[in-house]
Design a protein around this motif. Sequence first.
Motif, PDB file in Angstrom:
ATOM      1  N   LEU A 311     107.208 -24.885 -64.854  1.00 13.78           N
ATOM      2  CA  LEU A 311     106.226 -25.970 -64.758  1.00 13.78           C
ATOM      3  C   LEU A 311     105.828 -26.466 -66.141  1.00 13.78           C
ATOM      4  CD1 LEU A 311     103.990 -24.515 -61.909  1.00 13.78           C
ATOM      5  CD2 LEU A 311     105.674 -26.327 -61.705  1.00 13.78           C
ATOM      6  N   ARG A 314     107.815 -28.954 -67.987  1.00 12.66           N
ATOM      7  CA  ARG A 314     107.633 -30.326 -67.510  1.00 12.66           C
ATOM      8  C   ARG A 314     106.328 -30.907 -68.025  1.00 12.66           C
ATOM      9  NH1 ARG A 314     112.482 -28.654 -67.185  1.00 12.66           N
ATOM     10  NH2 ARG A 314     113.679 -29.262 -65.372  1.00 12.66           N
ATOM     11  N   GLY A 315     105.790 -30.294 -69.058  1.00 14.18           N
ATOM     12  CA  GLY A 315     104.612 -30.853 -69.702  1.00 14.18           C
ATOM     13  C   GLY A 315     103.288 -30.412 -69.101  1.00 14.18           C
ATOM     14  N   ILE A 316     103.341 -29.602 -68.033  1.00 14.66           N
ATOM     15  CA  ILE A 316     102.116 -29.208 -67.335  1.00 14.66           C
ATOM     16  C   ILE A 316     101.457 -28.060 -68.106  1.00 14.66           C
ATOM     17  CG2 ILE A 316     101.229 -28.308 -65.153  1.00 14.66           C
ATOM     18  CD1 ILE A 316     103.741 -29.629 -63.821  1.00 14.66           C
ATOM     19  N   THR A 320      96.737 -25.568 -65.499  1.00 14.03           N
ATOM     20  CA  THR A 320      97.130 -26.367 -64.334  1.00 14.03           C
ATOM     21  C   THR A 320      98.334 -25.731 -63.640  1.00 14.03           C
ATOM     22  OG1 THR A 320      96.363 -28.347 -65.470  1.00 14.03           O
ATOM     23  CG2 THR A 320      97.792 -28.685 -63.576  1.00 14.03           C
ATOM     24  N   LEU A 324      98.569 -24.429 -59.841  1.00 11.02           N
ATOM     25  CA  LEU A 324      99.583 -24.903 -58.889  1.00 11.02           C
ATOM     26  C   LEU A 324     100.272 -23.729 -58.199  1.00 11.02           C
ATOM     27  CD1 LEU A 324     101.444 -27.827 -60.720  1.00 11.02           C
ATOM     28  CD2 LEU A 324     100.189 -27.985 -58.566  1.00 11.02           C
ATOM     29  N   VAL A 325     100.623 -22.714 -58.991  1.00 14.18           N
ATOM     30  CA  VAL A 325     101.356 -21.576 -58.430  1.00 14.18           C
ATOM     31  C   VAL A 325     100.481 -20.799 -57.438  1.00 14.18           C
ATOM     32  CG1 VAL A 325     102.417 -19.345 -58.971  1.00 14.18           C
ATOM     33  CG2 VAL A 325     102.933 -21.343 -60.385  1.00 14.18           C
ATOM     34  N   ARG A 327      97.672 -21.873 -55.891  1.00 11.59           N
ATOM     35  CA  ARG A 327      97.442 -22.731 -54.732  1.00 11.59           C
ATOM     36  C   ARG A 327      98.674 -22.724 -53.821  1.00 11.59           C
ATOM     37  NH1 ARG A 327      94.552 -27.998 -54.352  1.00 11.59           N
ATOM     38  NH2 ARG A 327      92.501 -27.695 -55.224  1.00 11.59           N
ATOM     39  N   GLY A 328      99.826 -22.770 -54.449  1.00 10.60           N
ATOM     40  CA  GLY A 328     101.077 -22.752 -53.694  1.00 10.60           C
ATOM     41  C   GLY A 328     101.239 -21.471 -52.900  1.00 10.60           C
ATOM     42  N   ALA A 331      99.107 -21.801 -49.952  1.00  7.15           N
ATOM     43  CA  ALA A 331      99.210 -23.072 -49.228  1.00  7.15           C
ATOM     44  C   ALA A 331      99.573 -22.910 -47.752  1.00  7.15           C
ATOM     45  CB  ALA A 331     100.222 -23.981 -49.917  1.00  7.15           C
TER      46      ALA A 331
ATOM     47  N   VAL B  95     104.419 -25.353 -53.685  1.00  9.88           N
ATOM     48  CA  VAL B  95     104.142 -26.535 -54.504  1.00  9.88           C
ATOM     49  C   VAL B  95     105.140 -27.614 -54.096  1.00  9.88           C
ATOM     50  CG1 VAL B  95     104.043 -27.477 -56.836  1.00  9.88           C
ATOM     51  CG2 VAL B  95     103.283 -25.127 -56.404  1.00  9.88           C
ATOM     52  N   ASN B  99     104.051 -33.457 -55.297  1.00 13.00           N
ATOM     53  CA  ASN B  99     102.898 -33.037 -56.101  1.00 13.00           C
ATOM     54  C   ASN B  99     103.349 -32.608 -57.503  1.00 13.00           C
ATOM     55  OD1 ASN B  99     100.359 -32.178 -56.924  1.00 13.00           O
ATOM     56  ND2 ASN B  99     100.445 -30.247 -55.807  1.00 13.00           N
ATOM     57  N   PHE B 100     104.421 -31.838 -57.535  1.00 15.51           N
ATOM     58  CA  PHE B 100     104.981 -31.376 -58.805  1.00 15.51           C
ATOM     59  C   PHE B 100     105.390 -32.551 -59.701  1.00 15.51           C
ATOM     60  CE2 PHE B 100     109.261 -30.479 -60.713  1.00 15.51           C
ATOM     61  CZ  PHE B 100     108.829 -29.748 -61.810  1.00 15.51           C
ATOM     62  N   THR B 103     102.363 -34.490 -60.947  1.00 18.68           N
ATOM     63  CA  THR B 103     101.642 -33.726 -61.969  1.00 18.68           C
ATOM     64  C   THR B 103     102.399 -33.761 -63.295  1.00 18.68           C
ATOM     65  OG1 THR B 103     100.851 -32.256 -60.210  1.00 18.68           O
ATOM     66  CG2 THR B 103     100.565 -31.484 -62.464  1.00 18.68           C
ATOM     67  N   ALA B 104     103.731 -33.634 -63.226  1.00 15.03           N
ATOM     68  CA  ALA B 104     104.544 -33.628 -64.447  1.00 15.03           C
ATOM     69  C   ALA B 104     104.505 -35.006 -65.124  1.00 15.03           C
ATOM     70  CB  ALA B 104     105.982 -33.234 -64.117  1.00 15.03           C
TER      71      ALA B 104
END
Lengths: 359, 246
Positions: A311, A314-316, A320, A324-325, A327-328, A331, B95, B99-100, B103-104
């Motif tokens: 992640l 990809r600039g995240i 955050t 995401l992980v 929350r995932g 989920a 994820v 959404n991914f 966000t990216a």
Amino acid sequence: MSDFPIPTGREEAWRFTPTRRLRGLFEPLPDGGDGKVVVDIDAPEGVTVERVDPREDGRVGAVFTPTERVAALAFEGVKQAVVIDIPANARPSAPVSLAIRGEGGSSYGHTTINVGAHAEATVVIDHIGTATRAANVEISIGDGAKLTFVSLQNWDPDAVHLAHHVALVGRDATYKSVVVTLGGDLVRINPRVRFAGPGGDAELLGVFFADDGQHLEHRLLVDHDQPRCRSRVTYKGALQGANAHTVWIGDVIIRPNAVGTDTYELNRNLLLTDGARADSVPNLEIETGEVAGAGHASATGRFDDEQLFYLMTRGIDEQTARRLVVRGFFADVVSRIGVPDIEARLMSAVDDELARTGA
Amino acid sequence: MATLEINDLHVAVDNKEILRGVDLTVKQGETHAIMGPNGSGKSTLAYSVAGHPRYTITSGTVTLDGEDVLAMTVDERARAGLFLAMQYPVEVPGVSVSNFLRTAVTAIEGEAPKLRTWVKDLNAAFERLSIDPAFKERSVNEGFSGGEKKRFEVLQLELLKPKLAILDETDSGLDVDALKVVSAGVNRVRESGTTGTLLITHYTRILRYIRPDYVHVFVGGRVVEEGGPELADLLEAEGYDKWVSA
């Protein structure tokens, strides 16, 4: 006085629980407890909610029988019970809501929920504040009825809370139990399900998040004693902090006459930091040769740094990405709750938990 | 013009030196192929530049437009304009792809894409890479086939428009049809003229579809030979034996 002797702590039912932190709940609370608890009730039209004397009202105890000492003491000592009655065929426009706010001290509680045949309802109990509390919830779901029961443990960090949720699911009835445990020093919830007739469906969902020093325990029992019932148990927990401890016990019994039973239980735990401990014990007992399906899965894993790396490439940013992980991870169970307000609150609570330690 | 400059880079994994002095300069708009046998350190180069914590830089420098890449966190490198298409893209359960991606793109561009154009752009990107739009609701890489994962990497490459893209064996494990789709994606990015591409590969096959400007032969953790596209033809004919046995 209770028929259950004071546990030594070595019993199967207690061996994971730090009994020294129970703050006297193994003994009867004098005069039913000195604690102050405020219960705010919000009931939609067509639903009656009464505060009753548990010894005078025949509805109290119709489903519930104690299986261990703390629950038995609570049942014997409780001074007032809340009885929620959802009449047959009713479809309340909004959830029935009980906000239980502890304001210190020790207390007992009892809630009786009766759902009439073919009714469809949601009941939410939210626990906040501070308390030492032993409580029982009994739930009777009429034939063909549908109940979503949500219990949120959002206690302050010093609370101690032990509760049994005992449900009796009618013929072709549907029961969804959602247990969300985030706050409290020691929280131990025992959801139990039995079936009153064939064709019942029970889905037990759980989400917990333990921080440093918290003990969060969930002990489930699904007792299949009727033919062609279905049960699904899905509990997911995250742990962070050196002394975070969670326990998940999933007992499923399929009795000889419960032919055509379809059951699956799953527990997954995500260790976000070193030193946290998750105990997970699935236990499936099959006494009939004719099941439609029976299985269980349990796994505890560390946070996957490769997911984080992916992640972040990809600039995240890291926070955050972690969010995401995690929350995932939750989920799939959260999306099955089916109460949008609860789902949204839960996801933001998970974010808060992650932000708390800056993990 | 954006330039990635790698100078005398030495990298160790678990105290074992893998890269032994890599020198390489890639400019925006250029396409470089790095070719080498298994175990030569090609992937180590890719992961080191991207900032994977497992790799320890023992000496050397990496800069992007003069900025010290090695001092940046992984996400800072991406926001500075670096992109890594992975050989084994990671599954992230729960994820969703949409959404991914959102966000990216938000992280890279510094602001959320406008809803009006976002859906359209996303659908067009899926179409170009021949990925079923239903994948938007699936978890990132979860249950994707090998080829789907690689196409999804190239889809991200097209959406994120980096200054410099490192493609780590994006061609491996692809059948010819998937290879064509992936190559067409890389060529589109290349034709934009704004992205420099470092194509890491074991095989010459992909170079039939993506013609490199420069070819570097990578053996024993460093570049041992450099040349134009004709070097790839030589490798195809003769293999790596000349350098490996030397």
